[in-house]
Design an enzyme around this catalytic site. Sequence first.
Site, PDB file in Angstrom:
ATOM      1  N   PHE A  49      -1.169  -0.958   2.675  1.00 45.40           N
ATOM      2  CA  PHE A  49      -1.251   0.282   1.880  1.00 45.40           C
ATOM      3  C   PHE A  49      -1.626   1.465   2.779  1.00 45.40           C
ATOM      4  O   PHE A  49      -2.573   2.186   2.535  1.00 45.40           O
ATOM      5  CB  PHE A  49      -2.244   0.135   0.701  1.00 45.40           C
ATOM      6  CG  PHE A  49      -1.849  -0.944  -0.265  1.00 45.40           C
ATOM      7  CD1 PHE A  49      -0.980  -0.665  -1.319  1.00 45.40           C
ATOM      8  CD2 PHE A  49      -2.318  -2.241  -0.100  1.00 45.40           C
ATOM      9  CE1 PHE A  49      -0.589  -1.668  -2.200  1.00 45.40           C
ATOM     10  CE2 PHE A  49      -1.934  -3.248  -0.970  1.00 45.40           C
ATOM     11  CZ  PHE A  49      -1.068  -2.968  -2.026  1.00 45.40           C
ATOM     12  N   HIS A  50      -0.875   1.584   3.850  1.00 46.82           N
ATOM     13  CA  HIS A  50      -1.046   2.730   4.734  1.00 46.82           C
ATOM     14  C   HIS A  50       0.190   2.868   5.615  1.00 46.82           C
ATOM     15  O   HIS A  50       1.057   1.981   5.628  1.00 46.82           O
ATOM     16  CB  HIS A  50      -2.313   2.573   5.593  1.00 46.82           C
ATOM     17  CG  HIS A  50      -2.318   1.332   6.403  1.00 46.82           C
ATOM     18  ND1 HIS A  50      -3.081   0.239   6.091  1.00 46.82           N
ATOM     19  CD2 HIS A  50      -1.625   0.993   7.495  1.00 46.82           C
ATOM     20  CE1 HIS A  50      -2.864  -0.717   6.961  1.00 46.82           C
ATOM     21  NE2 HIS A  50      -1.983  -0.287   7.827  1.00 46.82           N
ATOM     22  N   ALA A  51       0.263   3.981   6.328  1.00 43.86           N
ATOM     23  CA  ALA A  51       1.286   4.191   7.363  1.00 43.86           C
ATOM     24  C   ALA A  51       0.551   4.637   8.625  1.00 43.86           C
ATOM     25  O   ALA A  51      -0.678   4.831   8.600  1.00 43.86           O
ATOM     26  CB  ALA A  51       2.282   5.260   6.905  1.00 43.86           C
ATOM     27  N   ARG A  96       3.400   0.488   4.664  1.00 44.56           N
ATOM     28  CA  ARG A  96       3.546  -0.953   4.580  1.00 44.56           C
ATOM     29  C   ARG A  96       2.512  -1.562   3.642  1.00 44.56           C
ATOM     30  O   ARG A  96       1.365  -1.086   3.543  1.00 44.56           O
ATOM     31  CB  ARG A  96       3.515  -1.632   5.957  1.00 44.56           C
ATOM     32  CG  ARG A  96       2.174  -1.907   6.640  1.00 44.56           C
ATOM     33  CD  ARG A  96       1.504  -0.677   7.221  1.00 44.56           C
ATOM     34  NE  ARG A  96       2.393   0.270   7.857  1.00 44.56           N
ATOM     35  CZ  ARG A  96       2.631   0.309   9.161  1.00 44.56           C
ATOM     36  NH1 ARG A  96       2.011  -0.529   9.963  1.00 44.56           N
ATOM     37  NH2 ARG A  96       3.395   1.244   9.680  1.00 44.56           N
TER      38      ARG A  96
END
Length: 132
Positions: A49-51, A96
């Site tokens: 839950f980040h890029a 992702r």
Amino acid sequence: MSLIQWAHFPPLGDDRGSLVALEAEKTVPFEIKRVYYIFGTQQGVARGFHAHHNLKQVAVCVTGKCRMILDDGKNREEAWLDSPTKGLLIGDLIWREMHDFSEDCVLLVLASEHYDEADYIRDYEEFIRLVK
Ligand code: T46
């Protein structure tokens, strides 16, 4: 072009079993500065839950499996990481998420940069603003 791009790791097998060699700038398309692995993920727990602003990675389940979602702000695609002979390439500015970890999952990640919390984009709205 699909967001799902694989690096293929041919197994060097013989009658004793299998071996995979990962080499920077050969099987892995960048200089490797960091390696980490995720294991013992609790059932039903999702991660990611980040890029990242500037980070290339290859993720491979060396045992077990998990489902990876990649999102570039326009398209969202998913793939099962379920083989020690295929690694998923994850580029810059890709959101992702990892889901459905099997109990035995060991997710090995090779990264192009050292760890830097400032490189993370952990807010989806901010990510969308950046990729627009
Ligand atoms: C990614 C996906 C696939 C460090 O101290 N050094 C490191 O190299 C890493 C990767 C993490 N950490 C610390 C930061 C957090 O306190 O370990 C803790 C767990 O990290 P995080 O919540 O970011 O883990 P995931 O599974 O959500 O994401 C990780 C990577 O951080 C990320 O870059 O692409 O795996």
